[in-house]
Design an enzyme around this catalytic site. Structure first.
Site, PDB file in Angstrom:
ATOM      1  N   GLU A 132      -0.518  16.032 -19.499  1.00 29.18           N
ATOM      2  CA  GLU A 132       0.003  15.564 -20.798  1.00 29.18           C
ATOM      3  C   GLU A 132       1.489  16.278 -20.977  1.00 29.18           C
ATOM      4  OE1 GLU A 132      -2.531  16.452 -24.019  1.00 29.18           O
ATOM      5  OE2 GLU A 132      -4.053  14.858 -23.066  1.00 29.18           O
ATOM      6  N   HIS A 173       2.275   8.312 -20.697  1.00 24.52           N
ATOM      7  CA  HIS A 173       2.740   9.728 -20.388  1.00 24.52           C
ATOM      8  C   HIS A 173       4.137   9.647 -20.180  1.00 24.52           C
ATOM      9  CE1 HIS A 173      -1.344  11.198 -19.458  1.00 24.52           C
ATOM     10  NE2 HIS A 173      -1.727  10.038 -19.985  1.00 24.52           N
ATOM     11  N   ARG A 229      -5.538  11.237   9.934  1.00 26.75           N
ATOM     12  CA  ARG A 229      -4.207  10.441   9.896  1.00 26.75           C
ATOM     13  C   ARG A 229      -3.063  11.141   8.912  1.00 26.75           C
ATOM     14  NH1 ARG A 229      -4.428   4.171   9.925  1.00 26.75           N
ATOM     15  NH2 ARG A 229      -5.466   4.280  11.776  1.00 26.75           N
ATOM     16  N   ARG A 272      -5.506   6.888  -3.014  1.00 28.92           N
ATOM     17  CA  ARG A 272      -3.934   6.682  -2.646  1.00 28.92           C
ATOM     18  C   ARG A 272      -3.266   5.939  -3.777  1.00 28.92           C
ATOM     19  NH1 ARG A 272      -4.876   5.028   3.489  1.00 28.92           N
ATOM     20  NH2 ARG A 272      -6.206   3.398   2.413  1.00 28.92           N
ATOM     21  N   GLY A 331      -3.889  10.742 -13.012  1.00 30.13           N
ATOM     22  CA  GLY A 331      -4.331  11.976 -13.081  1.00 30.13           C
ATOM     23  C   GLY A 331      -5.863  12.350 -12.910  1.00 30.13           C
ATOM     24  N   SER A 332      -6.821  11.453 -13.234  1.00 31.55           N
ATOM     25  CA  SER A 332      -8.266  12.101 -13.219  1.00 31.55           C
ATOM     26  C   SER A 332      -8.342  12.163 -11.514  1.00 31.55           C
ATOM     27  CB  SER A 332      -8.951  10.581 -13.507  1.00 31.55           C
ATOM     28  OG  SER A 332      -8.606  10.467 -14.783  1.00 31.55           O
ATOM     29  N   THR A 349       0.768  -1.342   0.080  1.00 34.05           N
ATOM     30  CA  THR A 349       0.004  -0.056  -0.070  1.00 34.05           C
ATOM     31  C   THR A 349       0.878   1.156   0.044  1.00 34.05           C
ATOM     32  OG1 THR A 349      -0.278  -0.099   2.521  1.00 34.05           O
ATOM     33  CG2 THR A 349      -1.991  -1.256   1.112  1.00 34.05           C
ATOM     34  N   SER A 359      -0.161  13.060 -14.587  1.00 33.25           N
ATOM     35  CA  SER A 359      -0.622  11.670 -14.816  1.00 33.25           C
ATOM     36  C   SER A 359       0.606  10.608 -15.145  1.00 33.25           C
ATOM     37  CB  SER A 359      -1.730  11.714 -15.828  1.00 33.25           C
ATOM     38  OG  SER A 359      -1.773  10.071 -16.397  1.00 33.25           O
TER      39      SER A 359
HETATM   40  C1  LIG Z   1      -5.233  16.297 -19.823  1.00 35.58           C
HETATM   41  C2  LIG Z   1      -5.640  15.233 -19.228  1.00 35.58           C
HETATM   42  N1  LIG Z   1      -6.164  15.188 -18.097  1.00 35.58           N
HETATM   43  C3  LIG Z   1      -6.156  14.070 -17.219  1.00 35.58           C
HETATM   44  C4  LIG Z   1      -5.911  13.089 -17.650  1.00 35.58           C
HETATM   45  C5  LIG Z   1      -6.254  11.762 -16.721  1.00 35.58           C
HETATM   46  O1  LIG Z   1      -5.191  11.025 -16.443  1.00 35.58           O
HETATM   47  P1  LIG Z   1      -5.126   9.602 -15.985  1.00 35.58           P
HETATM   48  O2  LIG Z   1      -5.420   8.611 -17.048  1.00 35.58           O
HETATM   49  O3  LIG Z   1      -3.982   9.296 -15.049  1.00 35.58           O
HETATM   50  O4  LIG Z   1      -6.248   9.313 -15.072  1.00 35.58           O
HETATM   51  C6  LIG Z   1      -5.527  12.556 -18.998  1.00 35.58           C
HETATM   52  C7  LIG Z   1      -5.218  11.411 -19.545  1.00 35.58           C
HETATM   53  O5  LIG Z   1      -4.385  10.953 -20.326  1.00 35.58           O
HETATM   54  C8  LIG Z   1      -5.225  13.733 -19.600  1.00 35.58           C
HETATM   55  O6  LIG Z   1      -4.723  13.667 -21.046  1.00 35.58           O
END
Ligand SMILES: Cc1ncc(COP(=O)(O)O)c(C=O)c1O
Length: 396
Positions: free
Chosen positions: A165, A191, A222, A251, A58-59, A31, A186
């Site tokens: 990106e 990437h 925590r 995480r 990244g999301s 973890t 991300s």
């Molecule tokens: C501009 C942008 N933002 C966010 C993301 C999301 O990243 P992840 O795929 O790690 O969730 C991407 C994914 O390629 C992206 O191109």
């Protein structure tokens, strides 16, 4: 699955990356832990991002940034339906965290030459309800950051940089991801560096860092700097299980952090190698008259030291993009749209009844004529490049 001669992504993991991951697997501690911490510290130091928190994508980094902006612990807190400006050429999860946080996205057109946000349209779209800019740095390139910062300051807007990106790109020697109050990265497989799945959310002050940290892990107290103080104020609770905030569990893990850190240590090498491959491909494309006149390759903006993600290309208006793309695919060159094209055209936009007045002329243009191909991190030989150009020539 098709076996491409020139795929979008090659296996990015080197023996030394996987060896580090194996060590973690052998330890049984899979973890989030000390390696995640080490990756975060190294990231902050090298990128000059003050607080960096690893997340699982990244999301998730984008989601936490917007959830932090609406969080009740934040002094300057965004309210329901506050407007957030976002370029029409964006990724799905650049947009949805805005909506999921009860905020209102307002789309801005882009520049065809850079694929990044159009600053004239950005200024036009600012209203009294506008509170922030979700800036998407597209494929390793960026807009004029001096002008963007002037607009931000003049209108007292919060800046979130989606740098997913563009890890490693610099504008006037300053890293993208260090301009705004928040930035996100991300480490997905395709990437600039990869940890399998993974991401980083960065911010500039300790208040935001505390909120992000608790949101990242169940809303827990925590690991917060204020953990002891929170425990004192909640004496009836077990101090180890105090839920101080709302939360998610996004995480990172030490397994992915070990791969991410190993790759991050070679980021500059990757950037240089990709740039060399790109320059060699572009040079050869420009030597071929037919290819040169029918394909426009997007260049870096002024003052930008790019960390290219791929090679974005616009086909000439005389050609049918889909036909070209089909031929390239058939002959072994993998392609994809430039991010998601004009995101306003996606069916989810209609379903969620998201609207912005005015036309997105340039985003439409890129949607109609644009695509991108990958960029290898390993050195490309001349005969590989020659073969690639021949396929492009044949596709016209
Ligand atoms: C501009 C942008 N933002 C966010 C993301 C999301 O990243 P992840 O795929 O790690 O969730 C991407 C994914 O390629 C992206 O191109």
């Amino acid at each position: 699955m098709q076996n491409y001669f020139y795929p979008l992504v090659e296996n990015p993991y080197r023996y030394k990356d996987l060896k580090k991951a194996k060590k973690i697997l052998d330890s049984g501690k899979l973890t989030s832990g000390p390696v995640t911490e080490k990756f975060q510290n190294s990231f902050s130091k090298v990128m000059n991002t003050k607080y960096s928190l690893m997340v699982n994508s990244g999301s998730s980094a984008n989601l936490l940034a917007f959830q932090c902006l609406i969080n009740p612990y934040r002094k300057r807190r965004l309210k329901k339906n506050d407007e957030i400006l976002i370029p029409a050429l964006c990724w799905s999860t650049s947009l949805w965290p805005i909506v999921q946080s009860g905020l209102k996205p307002k789309f801005v057109d882009i520049d065809i030459d850079t694929l990044n946000i159009n600053l004239k349209d950005l200024e036009k779209k600012i209203s009294t309800k506008t509170k922030a800019i979700m800036l998407v740095h597209v494929l390793g390139n960026c807009t004029n950051m001096d002008e963007l910062m002037k607009i931000k300051q003049k209108n007292n807007l919060i800046l979130i940089e989606d740098t997913c990106e563009s890890l490693g790109t610099k504008y006037k020697k300053k890293n993208l991801g260090t301009f705004g109050e928040f930035s996100t990265f991300s480490f997905y497989t395709s990437h600039q560096i990869s940890s399998g799945e993974g991401g980083m959310v960065c911010c500039k002050n300790v208040e935001d860092a505390e909120i992000l940290r608790s949101l990242r892990a169940h809303g827990w107290s925590r690991g917060l700097k204020g953990e002891k103080k929170i425990a004192k104020l909640n004496k009836s609770l077990d101090s180890r299980f105090i839920f101080y905030n709302s939360g998610f569990n996004v995480r990172g893990t030490d397994v992915s952090a070990s791969i991410g850190l190993s790759q991050f240590q070679d980021l500059n090498l990757f950037v240089k190698s990709r740039l060399r491959n790109r320059n060699n491909i572009v040079k050869e494309m420009h030597k071929n008259k037919k290819v040169k006149t029918n394909f426009q390759i997007i260049k870096e903006n002024t003052y930008v030291n790019p960390s290219w993600f791929g090679i974005p290309i616009l086909v000439s208006k005389k050609l049918n993009r889909n036909k070209i793309v089909n031929k390239l695919e058939k002959w072994g060159v993998e392609t994809r749209p430039i991010i998601s094209g004009n995101f306003l055209k996606q069916p989810a936009i209609k379903k969620y009844n998201i609207k912005t007045k005015g036309k997105m002329k340039n985003a439409d243009y890129v949607n109609k004529y644009g695509f991108f191909i990958g960029l290898k991190t390993t050195h490309m030989k001349n005969d590989e490049i020659t073969k690639l150009i021949k396929i492009f020539e044949k596709s016209i």
